[in-house]
Design a protein around this motif. Sequence first.
Motif, mmCIF file in Angstrom:
data_model
loop_
_atom_site.group_PDB
_atom_site.id
_atom_site.type_symbol
_atom_site.label_atom_id
_atom_site.label_comp_id
_atom_site.label_asym_id
_atom_site.label_seq_id
_atom_site.Cartn_x
_atom_site.Cartn_y
_atom_site.Cartn_z
ATOM 1 N N ILE A 10 0.792 -1.262 -0.041
ATOM 2 C CA ILE A 10 -0.094 -0.036 -0.085
ATOM 3 C C ILE A 10 0.888 1.390 -0.128
ATOM 4 O O ILE A 10 0.363 2.199 -0.729
ATOM 5 N N HIS A 11 1.982 1.281 0.717
ATOM 6 C CA HIS A 11 2.889 2.181 0.790
ATOM 7 C C HIS A 11 3.457 2.544 -0.631
ATOM 8 O O HIS A 11 3.714 3.698 -0.802
ATOM 9 N N GLN A 12 3.648 1.590 -1.292
ATOM 10 C CA GLN A 12 4.319 1.728 -2.584
ATOM 11 C C GLN A 12 3.351 2.033 -3.737
ATOM 12 O O GLN A 12 3.606 2.283 -5.134
ATOM 13 N N GLY A 13 1.887 2.075 -3.238
ATOM 14 C CA GLY A 13 1.020 2.612 -4.248
ATOM 15 C C GLY A 13 0.129 1.491 -4.868
ATOM 16 O O GLY A 13 -0.602 1.717 -5.797
ATOM 17 N N ALA A 14 0.123 0.223 -4.257
ATOM 18 C CA ALA A 14 -0.649 -0.750 -4.709
ATOM 19 C C ALA A 14 -1.983 -0.571 -4.442
ATOM 20 O O ALA A 14 -2.444 0.169 -3.634
ATOM 21 N N LEU A 15 -2.880 -1.318 -5.247
ATOM 22 C CA LEU A 15 -4.415 -1.108 -5.267
ATOM 23 C C LEU A 15 -4.939 -2.455 -5.265
ATOM 24 O O LEU A 15 -4.204 -3.478 -5.685
ATOM 25 N N TRP A 16 -6.236 -2.693 -4.482
ATOM 26 C CA TRP A 16 -6.824 -3.958 -4.632
ATOM 27 C C TRP A 16 -7.347 -4.217 -6.000
ATOM 28 O O TRP A 16 -7.752 -3.589 -6.659
ATOM 29 N N ASN A 17 -7.195 -5.648 -6.411
ATOM 30 C CA ASN A 17 -7.722 -5.945 -7.584
ATOM 31 C C ASN A 17 -9.007 -6.213 -7.550
ATOM 32 O O ASN A 17 -9.476 -7.131 -6.763
ATOM 33 N N GLY A 18 -9.791 -5.413 -8.257
ATOM 34 C CA GLY A 18 -11.246 -5.467 -7.971
ATOM 35 C C GLY A 18 -12.052 -6.509 -8.857
ATOM 36 O O GLY A 18 -13.230 -6.724 -8.939
ATOM 37 N N GLY A 19 -11.088 -7.094 -9.806
ATOM 38 C CA GLY A 19 -11.572 -8.238 -10.673
ATOM 39 C C GLY A 19 -12.557 -7.648 -11.796
ATOM 40 O O GLY A 19 -13.340 -8.246 -12.472
ATOM 41 N N VAL A 20 -12.378 -6.357 -12.123
ATOM 42 C CA VAL A 20 -13.024 -5.726 -13.070
ATOM 43 C C VAL A 20 -12.020 -5.361 -14.376
ATOM 44 O O VAL A 20 -10.984 -4.821 -14.175
ATOM 45 N N PHE A 21 -12.489 -5.655 -15.443
ATOM 46 C CA PHE A 21 -11.510 -5.704 -16.447
ATOM 47 C C PHE A 21 -12.295 -5.269 -17.749
ATOM 48 O O PHE A 21 -13.461 -5.491 -18.181
ATOM 49 N N GLY A 22 -11.525 -4.529 -18.459
ATOM 50 C CA GLY A 22 -11.977 -3.626 -19.742
ATOM 51 C C GLY A 22 -11.198 -3.961 -20.823
ATOM 52 O O GLY A 22 -9.974 -4.162 -20.689
ATOM 53 N N PHE A 23 -11.770 -4.451 -21.874
ATOM 54 C CA PHE A 23 -10.987 -4.702 -23.278
ATOM 55 C C PHE A 23 -11.783 -4.694 -24.493
ATOM 56 O O PHE A 23 -13.213 -4.613 -24.441
ATOM 57 N N ARG A 24 -11.330 -4.636 -25.913
ATOM 58 C CA ARG A 24 -12.168 -4.854 -26.934
ATOM 59 C C ARG A 24 -12.436 -6.100 -27.032
ATOM 60 O O ARG A 24 -11.498 -7.082 -26.755
ATOM 61 N N ILE A 25 -13.409 -6.349 -27.800
ATOM 62 C CA ILE A 25 -13.836 -8.035 -27.765
ATOM 63 C C ILE A 25 -12.689 -8.582 -28.644
ATOM 64 O O ILE A 25 -12.423 -9.822 -28.309
ATOM 65 N N GLY A 26 -12.402 -8.061 -29.713
ATOM 66 C CA GLY A 26 -11.377 -8.583 -30.715
ATOM 67 C C GLY A 26 -10.019 -9.011 -29.901
ATOM 68 O O GLY A 26 -9.291 -9.721 -30.357
ATOM 69 N N TYR A 27 -9.601 -8.192 -28.774
ATOM 70 C CA TYR A 27 -8.373 -8.460 -28.192
ATOM 71 C C TYR A 27 -8.581 -9.953 -27.415
ATOM 72 O O TYR A 27 -7.807 -11.000 -27.712
ATOM 73 N N LEU A 28 -9.742 -10.171 -26.731
ATOM 74 C CA LEU A 28 -9.904 -11.476 -26.265
ATOM 75 C C LEU A 28 -9.938 -12.528 -27.265
ATOM 76 O O LEU A 28 -9.134 -13.629 -27.156
ATOM 77 N N LEU A 29 -10.842 -12.203 -28.293
ATOM 78 C CA LEU A 29 -10.811 -13.280 -29.641
ATOM 79 C C LEU A 29 -9.659 -13.539 -30.037
ATOM 80 O O LEU A 29 -9.266 -14.806 -30.293
ATOM 81 N N GLY A 30 -8.492 -12.543 -30.159
ATOM 82 C CA GLY A 30 -7.141 -12.745 -30.594
ATOM 83 C C GLY A 30 -6.368 -13.568 -29.761
ATOM 84 O O GLY A 30 -5.648 -14.234 -30.363
ATOM 85 N N LEU A 31 -6.606 -13.304 -28.502
ATOM 86 C CA LEU A 31 -5.894 -14.535 -27.305
ATOM 87 C C LEU A 31 -6.252 -15.777 -27.812
ATOM 88 O O LEU A 31 -5.623 -16.752 -27.679
ATOM 89 N N LEU A 32 -7.492 -16.171 -27.970
ATOM 90 C CA LEU A 32 -8.091 -17.449 -27.976
ATOM 91 C C LEU A 32 -7.457 -18.040 -29.533
ATOM 92 O O LEU A 32 -7.037 -19.012 -29.250
ATOM 93 N N SER A 33 -7.164 -17.253 -30.509
ATOM 94 C CA SER A 33 -6.662 -17.991 -31.832
ATOM 95 C C SER A 33 -5.190 -18.198 -31.355
ATOM 96 O O SER A 33 -4.752 -19.088 -31.841
#
Lengths: 400, 400
Positions: free
Chosen positions: B143-166
Amino acid sequence: MVQRVYRQIQESALEARVVIATSVSQVDSIRSQLGSEVVIVTEPERRDTFPAIALAAAYLCDRLKCGREEPVVVMPVDPYTDMRYFETIAQMERAVLDHTADLVLMGITPTYPSEKYGYILPLQDGGCRFVEKPDAARAEKLIHQGALWNGGVFGFRIGYLLGLLSQKGLPDDYQALYSVYGTMRKISFDYEVAERASSIAVVPFHGVWKDMGTWNTLSEEIREDIGQVICGEGTDRTQIINELDIPLVALGVKDMVVAASPDGILVAGKNESSFMKPYVDQISRRPMYEERRWGYYKVLDYRAYGQGVHSLTKHLFVGAGKKISYQSHACRDEIWTIVEGTGTLMLDGHTRNVRRGDVAYITAGMKHALCAVTDLHMIEVQIGDELTETDIIRHDLDWQ
Amino acid sequence: MVQRVYRQIQESALEARVVIATSVSQVDSIRSQLGSEVVIVTEPERRDTFPAIALAAAYLCDRLKCGREEPVVVMPVDPYTDMRYFETIAQMERAVLDHTADLVLMGITPTYPSEKYGYILPLQDGGCRFVEKPDAARAEKLIHQGALWNGGVFGFRIGYLLGLLSQKGLPDDYQALYSVYGTMRKISFDYEVAERASSIAVVPFHGVWKDMGTWNTLSEEIREDIGQVICGEGTDRTQIINELDIPLVALGVKDMVVAASPDGILVAGKNESSFMKPYVDQISRRPMYEERRWGYYKVLDYRAYGQGVHSLTKHLFVGAGKKISYQSHACRDEIWTIVEGTGTLMLDGHTRNVRRGDVAYITAGMKHALCAVTDLHMIEVQIGDELTETDIIRHDLDWQ
């Protein structure tokens, strides 16, 4: 416990007639466990051990025609003991017959300075001092002085107790005592009789004696959890009894007792479990599981709807050859669905054979009885504006 | 939780289409809470969050015809948040549209050095380091170093994830991905995508955020016990939820969570409750309570007898105007007893009106449907050699 103690008495050298004093709610369960011929004195309500023992003494005299000089030994059903316990009871009987004292107690040789028991310290003048639940240091000292655990086993002549009743201005005949029972003070036999007795003797018992009467003491004897129990991560020194049909998961549970049954769930620290009575007394509800002469029932569901209408669903088990007596209900319809087994159903004087899958519609007022040919299970749905165990009218029936 | 989050999205300024990714067992419950028009992507089985999010992305593209450039924000339904949370999600959407990074995360400003969360530490090179559940000292330092809790909220373009699948040799069209779903590795989106992403941005959130996803975190938010609970002697810092119809007595229970429901009972130390998953996974049994489009059912009783015969008893509630669809069962008879309300019953093409007290006998193979006119309760007794939720044959029916 009642089955074990009853069997032990029969296996012992005691030539004793056994009479069981209990509350009305236990009668059917005890008859189904010990047989219908067992003699039971029924307390009309719960008023602690002095009224209960006094009523039983009056019953012995008036109804069983025991003489006032006959010895009685009162023993609780809770402790787990070996057979030497019953030899000690024979010694107590002899002490009563020999006029050693008016009241003869059993003193259990303590195995450790328990804080959970009452202690009897025999005094030099022949009397006793009673100490209830001392702390460990005081218990240690008491044991050093020769004190014994109070086993709650008392021997006396019937006439001694009936005399005490007369002294207190209470009737000593059974019917009269029964009718004033509800006005008697709630007090234990220890407080009302033992701690005030002027002529007292203690017979020591050195054998195995384990109190099963509280969760705290019972849990020391239970080695394994019972029922669907999953113990994980950090659960230790804990006893779990799960009589429900659903799983119970325990994580990080230490020094506790967990008991789940159709009547309710207890989650308690082992020490605190001894103090459950006042909390359980707050719960006033119909029984959810009861043993009966014919088998048992379990309440599955109870709902209240508008206009005072309720439904109640039970699973009933009737043992092969057992009978549900001829009866009718004023305030409810019952729909019986036989889910297993075969039997004979009597409805308003007509018999029919029933088996798995058969449905009987019993409207309010309709007389009905059942005789199970094989072990029989059924689901009973009650619908009406009063669904109680007391809405029952018994009728005579002579099965052919 | 799903109702609150759904309502908050609608009340927010987000102009978002909501698609819910969930497992098949939750579909009916979610439709009954959010309405039948809600769009649901159904996971054929549980395989953690990466497969689930990938399947939803393919669904958006193939079935909802979203373009590959369209932004998606994935959010869990567990946290309790204020409305600023949804403003932060709008910021995440803008960051995706602005090509700030391939993957945009929400970082929750920590309020204390919790040991229960994942931390995101933004690095000087624009990347991130992920630290899962550190101890308190390490959390403090993060926390002192500026870390944040991971809220499990993710944003991306649909094509980014479909590209990862390929890239991973997986199909990126919905039907093909659905058919190989059972072969995909069980892995979280955090591990499979976030921790490996080369282009990543973190949008901080400073508002109210409370994780309701574990008993440990949820119990901090529950002020009062729920259900029939009697707390006595020494019970402290404990949350009890009792959904059963029987009383629960807690004595000397400290720092624990007790939850009793028709599916089972949990008794857990607050810390240990986070580790319940492997123990609960050992339990494989039919659901005991389920919400349905038409209402709910609760299993009351289940028994196995000889020769593979079973009986199962349920309480069913059907809301006024709701319908149980036209169906039949191959392996069981059902006996329905209406205990409250009115409705119309269809049996093999014939309709009849039913009300409290009526009984319907539905043999195996008989087609049956029910339409509740008023709120309707019934007891259903099933008898047969296979009593499962999957023994159901659907038939077409056009109610007049």
